[in-house]
Every structure is written in structure tokens, then in C-alpha cells.
Scaffold this motif. Structure first.
Motif, mmCIF file in Angstrom:
data_model
loop_
_atom_site.group_PDB
_atom_site.id
_atom_site.type_symbol
_atom_site.label_atom_id
_atom_site.label_comp_id
_atom_site.label_asym_id
_atom_site.label_seq_id
_atom_site.Cartn_x
_atom_site.Cartn_y
_atom_site.Cartn_z
ATOM 1 N N GLN A 143 -7.614 -5.241 -6.523
ATOM 2 C CA GLN A 143 -7.406 -6.287 -5.520
ATOM 3 C C GLN A 143 -7.011 -5.761 -4.141
ATOM 4 O OE1 GLN A 143 -5.311 -9.833 -7.126
ATOM 5 N NE2 GLN A 143 -5.078 -8.649 -8.999
ATOM 6 N N GLY A 144 -7.639 -4.684 -3.703
ATOM 7 C CA GLY A 144 -7.378 -4.141 -2.377
ATOM 8 C C GLY A 144 -6.294 -3.090 -2.314
ATOM 9 N N LEU A 145 -5.725 -2.740 -3.459
ATOM 10 C CA LEU A 145 -4.717 -1.683 -3.522
ATOM 11 C C LEU A 145 -5.315 -0.480 -4.233
ATOM 12 C CD1 LEU A 145 -1.720 -1.255 -2.735
ATOM 13 C CD2 LEU A 145 -1.117 -1.870 -5.085
ATOM 14 N N LEU A 146 -4.994 0.719 -3.746
ATOM 15 C CA LEU A 146 -5.550 1.967 -4.272
ATOM 16 C C LEU A 146 -4.434 2.883 -4.751
ATOM 17 C CD1 LEU A 146 -7.937 2.728 -1.261
ATOM 18 C CD2 LEU A 146 -8.612 1.655 -3.420
ATOM 19 N N ALA A 147 -4.706 3.634 -5.806
ATOM 20 C CA ALA A 147 -3.795 4.672 -6.271
ATOM 21 C C ALA A 147 -4.620 5.908 -6.593
ATOM 22 C CB ALA A 147 -3.015 4.227 -7.503
ATOM 23 N N CYS A 148 -4.165 7.055 -6.129
ATOM 24 C CA CYS A 148 -4.880 8.308 -6.361
ATOM 25 C C CYS A 148 -3.883 9.382 -6.753
ATOM 26 C CB CYS A 148 -5.642 8.724 -5.104
ATOM 27 S SG CYS A 148 -6.637 10.216 -5.332
ATOM 28 N N ALA A 149 -4.250 10.188 -7.751
ATOM 29 C CA ALA A 149 -3.403 11.285 -8.211
ATOM 30 C C ALA A 149 -4.190 12.586 -8.160
ATOM 31 C CB ALA A 149 -2.916 11.032 -9.636
#
Length: 247
Positions: A97-103
Motif C-alpha cells: 500500500q505505498g510503503l516499502l521495506a528493503c534489507a
């Protein structure tokens, strides 16, 4: 491990600057197949975020646009060193929903992010029969109220999906009940460890989990504009056990 959470809107002013100049050929091909402005923005912003994270992780100072990433279909992004200190690094991305997470980590890693929808209540009882172990179903049923069950189910879901992304197999619905989180129901023979956090963005909560193997993970978290962490990652370690041995 370095983990960054950011919204598309915060990244867009930077990400939208001539993306064709810094996207790799495989990324460009993926972008050309995307329909809809929202998904287009999300893809470009996520590719910008991954490069920014790589630069921060390695201390590279010559510009995030210098990183070369491949975008294989149905697989995690691939880092090409391209003269930079990127060999052996692994990336994983999640969006909601428009939020990103990257590791980024020196070992394979899986990350899953879910933004909560206040107006939408999940059928926790029905869904738990499909995706949870008997122990997890019992734990969920014993929680004091529906709000607690909704929150706990979403946290279990992110842990399981992060696990499968770490495995590199993609989500397998048939195997979900065979992978059990140890937080509610301690079991032996843990085969994957990870960490979870809760946060808030745009007035809504989110849950996020990362998984990177059998050892506890030290996670450095960076939250970009408008994103708040409500529970630090180090406060919620967990492990997963394969109940059937199939996962």
C-alpha cells in the motif's frame, strides 16, 4: 543486516530523476511491462531505495545511481559488484500500500511487510486453519479480543512469508501450516531465526519481519520520512520450526 522502511511518496522526488539512466536493462524491461501509475512509481522508488541502501551499507560515496541490479522475474534482485564493494551481498524487498521495506545482508535474506487496514477485519479463525499450525491456532484462539487476534495473525503471516522468501522458493500455501513460529509456541529444532517490528505510517500501523538463517540477527533500522517504529527489532526475536520436515 541493514533494513530501511520508506514510503514511495518520500522517495519519488529523487527516484523520478531520469530513471532510464540508472535502471539496468532487465529493470527497464520489467518497468515497460507495468501498467498503472501507482505500480510504476512503486517499482522505480523501490529500485532507488535498494541502491541507496547498498550505498549506506557499504559506505560507497560516489552516488547510488552507480549500482547495477538485475531484476529477474519471480526472484529477489541480484547485485552486480560492477567495481563496487557489492559482491556477495543479498537484497530482498517487500511492499504494501505505498510503503516499502528493503534489507541487505551478507547471507540470503527474506523480508515481508504488511500495512494494516483499519476498516478490514480478517477472518482469523478461517485463515488460521489454512496457514497456521495447530499450536498457533490454539494460541490465536486464546488471545483476549479480536484486535489482539488480528494483530497477532498479521505478525505470524509476515514471519512465515519472510521465511519462504529467505528460502528463495516463494510462498507455498500448502506448507504454511508446517512452519511454526516459536514465539507463541516454543518448539525444538528451529531451522530459521529472524526478528519482527511494528511501526506506524500515515496513521496506519504496519508489521514487518526479516529472516536470514538459523542465527539471531542484528538489524540496523533506518526509517525515512513519515515512518515511525513502535517496537524495535531487537525486542522481538523469533525462530521458525518445520513441523513436518518438508519446509
Amino acid at each position: 543486516m541493514d533494513l530501511t522502511v520508506a514510503c514511495v511518496d518520500a522517495l519519488w522526488p529523487l527516484a523520478s530523476q531520469a530513471p532510464q539512466a540508472w535502471l539496468s536493462p532487465s529493470e527497464t524491461r520489467r518497468l515497460e511491462r507495468i501498467r498503472g501509475p501507482g505500480r510504476y512509481r512503486e517499482f522505480v522508488a523501490s529500485r532507488c531505495l535498494m541502491r541507496m541502501l547498498l550505498s549506506a551499507h557499504t559506505g560507497f560515496e560516489r552516488g547510488w545511481q552507480s549500482w547495477v541490479l538485475e531484476a529477474p522475474d519471480n526472484a529477489s534482485p541480484v547485485v552486480h559488484a560492477c567495481g563496487l564493494d557489492g559482491a556477495g551481498l543479498h537484497l530482498n524487498l517487500s511492499h504494501s500500500q505505498g510503503l516499502l521495506a528493503c534489507a541487505v545482508f551478507h547471507l540470503p535474506v527474506g523480508v515481508d511487510l504488511e500495512v494494516r487496514r483499519a476498516a478490514r477485519l480478517r477472518d482469523v479463525a478461517g485463515l488460521s486453519e489454512l496457514v497456521c499450525s495447530v499450536q498457533e491456532q490454539s494460541w490465536l484462539a486464546g488471545l483476549p479480543d479480536e484486535g489482539a487476534r488480528q494483530s497477532a495473525f498479521l505478525q505470524l503471516w509476515t514471519r512465515k512469508e519472510a521465511y519462504f522468501k529467505w528460502q528463495g522458493t516463494g510462498l507455498d500455501l500448502s506448507l504454511l501450516p508446517a512452519v511454526c513460529s516459536q514465539t507463541p509456541c516454543p518448539l525444538q529444532s528451529a531451522i530459521a531465526a529472524g526478528t519482527s517490528l511494528a511501526g506506524e505510517w500515515g496513521g496506519r500501523g504496519f508489521d514487518l519481519s526479516v529472516c536470514a538463517g538459523a542465527s539471531p540477527i542484528e538489524v540496523r533500522i533506518r526509517l525515512l520520512e513519515g515512518v515511525a517504529c513502535l517496537a524495535p527489532a531487537h525486542s522481538s526475536p523469533w525462530a521458525l520450526t518445520a513441523l513436518s520436515g518438508r519446509a
